[in-house]
Design an enzyme around this catalytic site. Structure first.
Site, PDB file in Angstrom:
ATOM      1  N   LYS A 157       0.831  -1.202   0.000  1.00  0.00           N
ATOM      2  CA  LYS A 157       0.000   0.000   0.000  1.00  0.00           C
ATOM      3  C   LYS A 157       0.873   1.264   0.000  1.00  0.00           C
ATOM      4  O   LYS A 157       2.087   1.183   0.201  1.00  0.00           O
ATOM      5  CB  LYS A 157      -0.927  -0.041   1.218  1.00  0.00           C
ATOM      6  CG  LYS A 157      -1.887  -1.241   1.216  1.00  0.00           C
ATOM      7  CD  LYS A 157      -2.810  -1.201   2.435  1.00  0.00           C
ATOM      8  CE  LYS A 157      -3.696  -2.431   2.507  1.00  0.00           C
ATOM      9  NZ  LYS A 157      -4.641  -2.374   3.655  1.00  0.00           N
TER      10      LYS A 157
ATOM     11  N   TYR B 122     -12.080  -2.815  -3.602  1.00  0.00           N
ATOM     12  CA  TYR B 122     -12.646  -2.825  -2.251  1.00  0.00           C
ATOM     13  C   TYR B 122     -14.179  -2.865  -2.257  1.00  0.00           C
ATOM     14  O   TYR B 122     -14.808  -2.486  -1.258  1.00  0.00           O
ATOM     15  CB  TYR B 122     -12.152  -1.605  -1.466  1.00  0.00           C
ATOM     16  CG  TYR B 122     -10.747  -1.775  -0.911  1.00  0.00           C
ATOM     17  CD1 TYR B 122     -10.391  -2.903  -0.166  1.00  0.00           C
ATOM     18  CD2 TYR B 122      -9.773  -0.790  -1.108  1.00  0.00           C
ATOM     19  CE1 TYR B 122      -9.106  -3.055   0.353  1.00  0.00           C
ATOM     20  CE2 TYR B 122      -8.486  -0.938  -0.582  1.00  0.00           C
ATOM     21  CZ  TYR B 122      -8.173  -2.074   0.150  1.00  0.00           C
ATOM     22  OH  TYR B 122      -6.909  -2.225   0.678  1.00  0.00           O
TER      23      TYR B 122
ATOM     24  N   PHE C 203     -15.433   2.672   7.223  1.00  0.00           N
ATOM     25  CA  PHE C 203     -14.068   3.040   6.826  1.00  0.00           C
ATOM     26  C   PHE C 203     -13.865   3.028   5.310  1.00  0.00           C
ATOM     27  O   PHE C 203     -12.753   3.262   4.839  1.00  0.00           O
ATOM     28  CB  PHE C 203     -13.045   2.127   7.508  1.00  0.00           C
ATOM     29  CG  PHE C 203     -13.262   0.645   7.271  1.00  0.00           C
ATOM     30  CD1 PHE C 203     -12.736   0.016   6.154  1.00  0.00           C
ATOM     31  CD2 PHE C 203     -14.009  -0.111   8.172  1.00  0.00           C
ATOM     32  CE1 PHE C 203     -12.933  -1.342   5.932  1.00  0.00           C
ATOM     33  CE2 PHE C 203     -14.211  -1.483   7.962  1.00  0.00           C
ATOM     34  CZ  PHE C 203     -13.673  -2.096   6.840  1.00  0.00           C
TER      35      PHE C 203
ATOM     36  N   ARG D  44       2.825  -6.915   9.304  1.00  0.00           N
ATOM     37  CA  ARG D  44       2.081  -5.889  10.049  1.00  0.00           C
ATOM     38  C   ARG D  44       2.517  -5.847  11.511  1.00  0.00           C
ATOM     39  O   ARG D  44       2.598  -4.773  12.120  1.00  0.00           O
ATOM     40  CB  ARG D  44       0.581  -6.166   9.941  1.00  0.00           C
ATOM     41  CG  ARG D  44       0.015  -5.862   8.548  1.00  0.00           C
ATOM     42  CD  ARG D  44      -1.363  -6.470   8.388  1.00  0.00           C
ATOM     43  NE  ARG D  44      -2.060  -5.994   7.189  1.00  0.00           N
ATOM     44  CZ  ARG D  44      -3.201  -6.508   6.763  1.00  0.00           C
ATOM     45  NH1 ARG D  44      -3.772  -7.509   7.420  1.00  0.00           N
ATOM     46  NH2 ARG D  44      -3.781  -6.021   5.676  1.00  0.00           N
TER      47      ARG D  44
ATOM     48  N   ASN E 153      -1.775  -0.288   7.234  1.00  0.00           N
ATOM     49  CA  ASN E 153      -1.211  -1.584   7.631  1.00  0.00           C
ATOM     50  C   ASN E 153      -0.401  -2.251   6.519  1.00  0.00           C
ATOM     51  O   ASN E 153      -0.239  -3.465   6.491  1.00  0.00           O
ATOM     52  CB  ASN E 153      -2.313  -2.500   8.185  1.00  0.00           C
ATOM     53  CG  ASN E 153      -3.408  -2.767   7.174  1.00  0.00           C
ATOM     54  OD1 ASN E 153      -3.302  -2.375   6.006  1.00  0.00           O
ATOM     55  ND2 ASN E 153      -4.448  -3.456   7.590  1.00  0.00           N
TER      56      ASN E 153
ATOM     57  N   HIS F  28      -1.909  -5.596   1.406  1.00  0.00           N
ATOM     58  CA  HIS F  28      -3.171  -6.290   1.139  1.00  0.00           C
ATOM     59  C   HIS F  28      -2.838  -7.679   0.625  1.00  0.00           C
ATOM     60  O   HIS F  28      -1.883  -7.842  -0.142  1.00  0.00           O
ATOM     61  CB  HIS F  28      -3.979  -5.553   0.063  1.00  0.00           C
ATOM     62  CG  HIS F  28      -5.115  -6.390  -0.460  1.00  0.00           C
ATOM     63  ND1 HIS F  28      -6.350  -6.422   0.148  1.00  0.00           N
ATOM     64  CD2 HIS F  28      -5.177  -7.272  -1.505  1.00  0.00           C
ATOM     65  CE1 HIS F  28      -7.122  -7.287  -0.505  1.00  0.00           C
ATOM     66  NE2 HIS F  28      -6.449  -7.813  -1.510  1.00  0.00           N
TER      67      HIS F  28
ATOM     68  N   GLU G 170      -9.529 -10.627  -7.863  1.00  0.00           N
ATOM     69  CA  GLU G 170      -8.627  -9.488  -7.618  1.00  0.00           C
ATOM     70  C   GLU G 170      -7.465  -9.476  -8.612  1.00  0.00           C
ATOM     71  O   GLU G 170      -7.065  -8.409  -9.094  1.00  0.00           O
ATOM     72  CB  GLU G 170      -8.092  -9.546  -6.182  1.00  0.00           C
ATOM     73  CG  GLU G 170      -9.190  -9.293  -5.154  1.00  0.00           C
ATOM     74  CD  GLU G 170      -8.701  -9.406  -3.709  1.00  0.00           C
ATOM     75  OE1 GLU G 170      -7.487  -9.618  -3.491  1.00  0.00           O
ATOM     76  OE2 GLU G 170      -9.540  -9.281  -2.804  1.00  0.00           O
TER      77      GLU G 170
HETATM   78  P1  DAT Z   1      -7.414  -7.249   5.463  1.00  0.00           P
HETATM   79  O1  DAT Z   1      -6.651  -6.142   4.800  1.00  0.00           O
HETATM   80  O2  DAT Z   1      -6.631  -7.859   6.596  1.00  0.00           O
HETATM   81  O3  DAT Z   1      -7.936  -8.279   4.506  1.00  0.00           O
HETATM   82  P2  DAT Z   1     -10.151  -6.264   5.620  1.00  0.00           P
HETATM   83  O4  DAT Z   1     -10.363  -6.890   4.279  1.00  0.00           O
HETATM   84  O5  DAT Z   1     -11.110  -6.605   6.701  1.00  0.00           O
HETATM   85  O6  DAT Z   1      -8.681  -6.579   6.182  1.00  0.00           O
HETATM   86  O7  DAT Z   1     -10.143  -4.693   5.486  1.00  0.00           O
HETATM   87  C1  DAT Z   1      -9.480  -4.075   4.399  1.00  0.00           C
HETATM   88  C2  DAT Z   1      -8.691  -2.901   4.914  1.00  0.00           C
HETATM   89  O8  DAT Z   1      -9.589  -1.928   5.441  1.00  0.00           O
HETATM   90  C3  DAT Z   1      -7.747  -3.222   6.064  1.00  0.00           C
HETATM   91  O9  DAT Z   1      -6.506  -3.703   5.624  1.00  0.00           O
HETATM   92  C4  DAT Z   1      -7.635  -1.905   6.756  1.00  0.00           C
HETATM   93  C5  DAT Z   1      -9.009  -1.290   6.560  1.00  0.00           C
HETATM   94  N1  DAT Z   1      -9.876  -1.539   7.713  1.00  0.00           N
HETATM   95  C6  DAT Z   1     -10.481  -2.696   8.060  1.00  0.00           C
HETATM   96  N2  DAT Z   1     -11.194  -2.575   9.177  1.00  0.00           N
HETATM   97  C7  DAT Z   1     -11.043  -1.281   9.554  1.00  0.00           C
HETATM   98  C8  DAT Z   1     -11.521  -0.506  10.657  1.00  0.00           C
HETATM   99  N3  DAT Z   1     -12.328  -1.044  11.583  1.00  0.00           N
HETATM  100  N4  DAT Z   1     -11.160   0.787  10.714  1.00  0.00           N
HETATM  101  C9  DAT Z   1     -10.356   1.348   9.781  1.00  0.00           C
HETATM  102  N5  DAT Z   1      -9.864   0.674   8.728  1.00  0.00           N
HETATM  103  C10 DAT Z   1     -10.207  -0.617   8.627  1.00  0.00           C
HETATM  104 MG    MG Z   2      -9.359  -8.166   3.031  1.00  0.00          MG
END
Ligand code: DAT
Ligand code: MG
Length: 148
Positions: free
Chosen positions: A9, A49, A57, A102, A112, A115, A126
């Site tokens: 990212k 996304y 978020f 991370r 973080n 992805h 994807e």
């Molecule tokens: P991951 O990236 O571990 O697959 P995810 O798909 O649940 O996690 O979410 C995508 C991204 O969105 C994640 O890397 C960071 C952001 N994100 C997820 N939950 C969040 C939250 N509660 N507040 C802020 N950003 C969040």
């Molecule tokens: Mg994810």
């Protein structure tokens, strides 16, 4: 062999961690089959996304991922989705195990660093968002008989 999409990212690029992050996947034995350095368009970010649309978020996520250049890559290997998720660590850096990308290198969920696709099915969707079939390079690694 399974394939997965990984993104470094904008925070990873800005913090000059690209080499370190790629090294972790290479050291594990995952094979890079595609890689590009791009600035994601809003359209691509919204497609990537889409599953998070409507969440609190979501807007921040799209604006963050389009805020600067990223590295997109396709990794291949045995159980590549799961292996990659393990190397990345939990979504929230405070819950990500030490030793994970991370866990070692980030502190904030919104930044973080990486992805990785979360299922084989999503990986295929994807990957197709970022790469044409012709951009996925077929080759053997010299060490293939030593990784399994
Ligand atoms: P991951 O990236 O571990 O697959 P995810 O798909 O649940 O996690 O979410 C995508 C991204 O969105 C994640 O890397 C960071 C952001 N994100 C997820 N939950 C969040 C939250 N509660 N507040 C802020 N950003 C969040
Ligand atoms: Mg994810």
């Amino acid at each position: 062999m399974e394939r997965t999409l990984v993104l470094i990212k904008p925070d990873g690029v800005q913090r000059q961690l690209v080499g370190q992050i790629v090294a972790r996947f290479e050291q594990k034995g995952l094979k890079i089959v595609a890689m590009k350095f791009i600035k994601m368009s809003k359209d691509l970010a919204e497609r990537h996304y889409a599953i998070h649309k409507g969440k609190s978020f979501y807007d921040d996520l799209v604006s963050f991922i389009t805020s600067g250049p990223i590295v997109a890559m396709v990794l291949e290997g045995r159980l590549a989705v799961k292996q990659t998720r393990n190397l990345m660590g939990a979504t929230r850096p405070e819950e990500a195990a030490p030793g994970s990308i991370r866990g070692d290198l980030s502190v904030y969920t919104g930044q973080n660093l990486v992805h990785g696709s979360d299922s084989d099915e999503n990986a295929q969707i994807e990957i197709a968002n970022f790469f044409t079939p012709a951009e996925l390079v077929e080759y053997d690694l010299a060490n293939k008989d030593w990784i399994g």
